[in-house]
Design a protein around this motif. Structure first.
Motif, PDB file in Angstrom:
ATOM      1  N   GLY A  11      -4.892  23.534 -40.062  1.00  0.00           N
ATOM      2  CA  GLY A  11      -4.226  22.439 -39.353  1.00  0.00           C
ATOM      3  C   GLY A  11      -3.072  22.892 -38.486  1.00  0.00           C
ATOM      4  O   GLY A  11      -2.702  22.194 -37.542  1.00  0.00           O
ATOM      5  N   LYS A  12      -2.493  24.055 -38.797  1.00  0.00           N
ATOM      6  CA  LYS A  12      -1.397  24.552 -37.969  1.00  0.00           C
ATOM      7  C   LYS A  12      -1.922  24.928 -36.590  1.00  0.00           C
ATOM      8  O   LYS A  12      -3.055  25.390 -36.455  1.00  0.00           O
ATOM      9  N   GLN A  47      -0.140  15.531 -30.323  1.00  0.00           N
ATOM     10  CA  GLN A  47      -1.039  14.758 -31.172  1.00  0.00           C
ATOM     11  C   GLN A  47      -1.485  15.550 -32.403  1.00  0.00           C
ATOM     12  O   GLN A  47      -1.908  14.968 -33.404  1.00  0.00           O
ATOM     13  N   LEU A  48      -1.384  16.876 -32.312  1.00  0.00           N
ATOM     14  CA  LEU A  48      -1.789  17.739 -33.434  1.00  0.00           C
ATOM     15  C   LEU A  48      -0.632  18.035 -34.386  1.00  0.00           C
ATOM     16  O   LEU A  48      -0.728  18.914 -35.239  1.00  0.00           O
ATOM     17  N   ARG A  49       0.446  17.288 -34.234  1.00  0.00           N
ATOM     18  CA  ARG A  49       1.594  17.449 -35.132  1.00  0.00           C
ATOM     19  C   ARG A  49       2.052  16.106 -35.693  1.00  0.00           C
ATOM     20  O   ARG A  49       3.147  16.004 -36.231  1.00  0.00           O
ATOM     21  N   THR A  50       1.210  15.102 -35.585  1.00  0.00           N
ATOM     22  CA  THR A  50       1.565  13.760 -36.045  1.00  0.00           C
ATOM     23  C   THR A  50       1.136  13.547 -37.499  1.00  0.00           C
ATOM     24  O   THR A  50       0.244  14.236 -38.013  1.00  0.00           O
ATOM     25  N   PRO A  51       1.743  12.572 -38.196  1.00  0.00           N
ATOM     26  CA  PRO A  51       1.287  12.215 -39.551  1.00  0.00           C
ATOM     27  C   PRO A  51      -0.197  11.836 -39.564  1.00  0.00           C
ATOM     28  O   PRO A  51      -0.904  12.128 -40.537  1.00  0.00           O
ATOM     29  N   ASN A  52      -0.667  11.192 -38.492  1.00  0.00           N
ATOM     30  CA  ASN A  52      -2.075  10.805 -38.403  1.00  0.00           C
ATOM     31  C   ASN A  52      -2.980  12.038 -38.433  1.00  0.00           C
ATOM     32  O   ASN A  52      -4.018  12.059 -39.123  1.00  0.00           O
ATOM     33  N   ALA A  58      -5.973  16.494 -44.274  1.00  0.00           N
ATOM     34  CA  ALA A  58      -6.046  16.414 -45.738  1.00  0.00           C
ATOM     35  C   ALA A  58      -7.394  15.897 -46.222  1.00  0.00           C
ATOM     36  O   ALA A  58      -7.897  16.313 -47.273  1.00  0.00           O
ATOM     37  N   THR A  59      -8.015  15.009 -45.452  1.00  0.00           N
ATOM     38  CA  THR A  59      -9.305  14.448 -45.865  1.00  0.00           C
ATOM     39  C   THR A  59     -10.494  15.239 -45.331  1.00  0.00           C
ATOM     40  O   THR A  59     -11.612  15.094 -45.832  1.00  0.00           O
ATOM     41  N   THR A  60     -10.264  16.062 -44.319  1.00  0.00           N
ATOM     42  CA  THR A  60     -11.368  16.793 -43.670  1.00  0.00           C
ATOM     43  C   THR A  60     -11.546  18.208 -44.210  1.00  0.00           C
ATOM     44  O   THR A  60     -12.667  18.708 -44.320  1.00  0.00           O
TER      45      THR A  60
END
Length: 290
Positions: A11-12, A47-52, A58-60
């Motif tokens: 994710g980073k 957009q790649l650093r948002t809580p969303n 976390a789910t993927t």
């Protein structure tokens, strides 16, 4: 281009900038090439650093030995996109924030280097404060302090209760407590702390994992696992002792005492043998610590 971690710190991400020079990316990274004519890369990176995004990660992320997200899965992440003019305005604001944070980080790094240099000079008596004299005294830690460690027992974790912390909570000169710590019952807390340890003013010392991190305990409502040692000085200023333990020379001596098997650790008997050179008076110790 943006690169994202496929595995490991999944994710980073990193946004490439021309001033970073010529770079290549490893196989555990995935490259996303942004059409900069349609989209502002900085806006997309935001957009790649948002809580969303992190909730999606976390789910993927999937895996047994190691979590991972592949390129097709990253490509499936969806998010709202503003009109180009608004993207540019948002990107400029985010860029200003990041630049300011980078400047502050550089300043903090510089201040830390100055602090570490001062610790080395003061803690080796190469530099003395005005008004103080007399030879420093060579001792072992066990000569000037009581040394205990946290609980070796296992306790049921609760949703509500007392904090049970470990070496991971000890940073350099700071105890870090998050909202996701282990909690135990009041009865277990009283059992663990019935020996009088720890208490506010003790020097906390990480003795398992990352060895030698120290801070002063400033509260009386927590218990610790065995990965933390409690150092309670007799006639030595506790902050002076903490900085002394963090000094370069003493950290080198600590490293020599570490035992490595499955996990690095240092025994209490070895902690007590750490060699120290201490200022001869409490007044000088306090002045250095301040």
């Amino acid at each position: 281009d943006i690169v994202l971690a496929r595995t490991g710190s999944v994710g980073k991400s990193y946004l490439y900038r021309p001033e970073d020079g010529g770079l290549v990316f490893a196989g555990y990274l995935i490259k996303a090439s942004i059409d900069s004519k349609k989209y502002n890369p900085y806006f997309i990176w935001g957009q790649l650093r948002t809580p969303n995004f992190w909730a999606w990660v976390a789910t993927t992320a999937k895996g047994t030995v190691q979590l991972g997200i592949n390129s097709k899965e990253y490509a499936s992440f969806s998010f709202p996109v503003a009109p180009r003019k608004e993207q540019d305005a948002i990107a400029e604001i985010l860029s200003d924030f990041d630049d300011h944070i980078a400047d502050l980080t550089a300043l903090i790094t510089k201040k830390k280097a100055l602090r570490d240099a001062a610790i080395h000079e003061f803690m080796t008596a190469k530099r003395r404060l005005p008004g103080f004299s007399g030879a420093w005294v060579a001792v072992s830690l066990g000569d000037i302090a009581d040394v205990k460690d946290g609980t070796h027992g296992s306790f049921e974790r609760m949703k509500v209760g007392r904090l049970l912390l470990s070496a991971k909570n000890i940073s350099r000169n700071r105890l870090e407590v998050t909202h996701n710590e282990s909690l135990i019952t009041q009865a277990d807390y009283e059992k663990i702390t019935s020996n009088g340890y720890p208490r506010a003013g003790d020097v906390l010392f990480s003795c398992v994992g990352t060895i030698g991190r120290c801070c002063i305990l400033e509260r009386n409502d927590v218990a610790f696992q065995r990965s933390v040692a409690f150092i309670r000085p007799h006639e030595v200023n506790n902050k002076f002792l903490m900085y002394l333990l963090l000094s370069y020379n003493v950290q080198k001596d600590i490293a020599k005492l570490v035992k490595t098997s499955v996990q690095s650790g240092i025994y209490l008997k070895d902690i007590k043998q750490i060699p120290l050179l201490i200022a001869p008076t409490l007044d000088e110790q306090k002045a250095i610590a301040e």
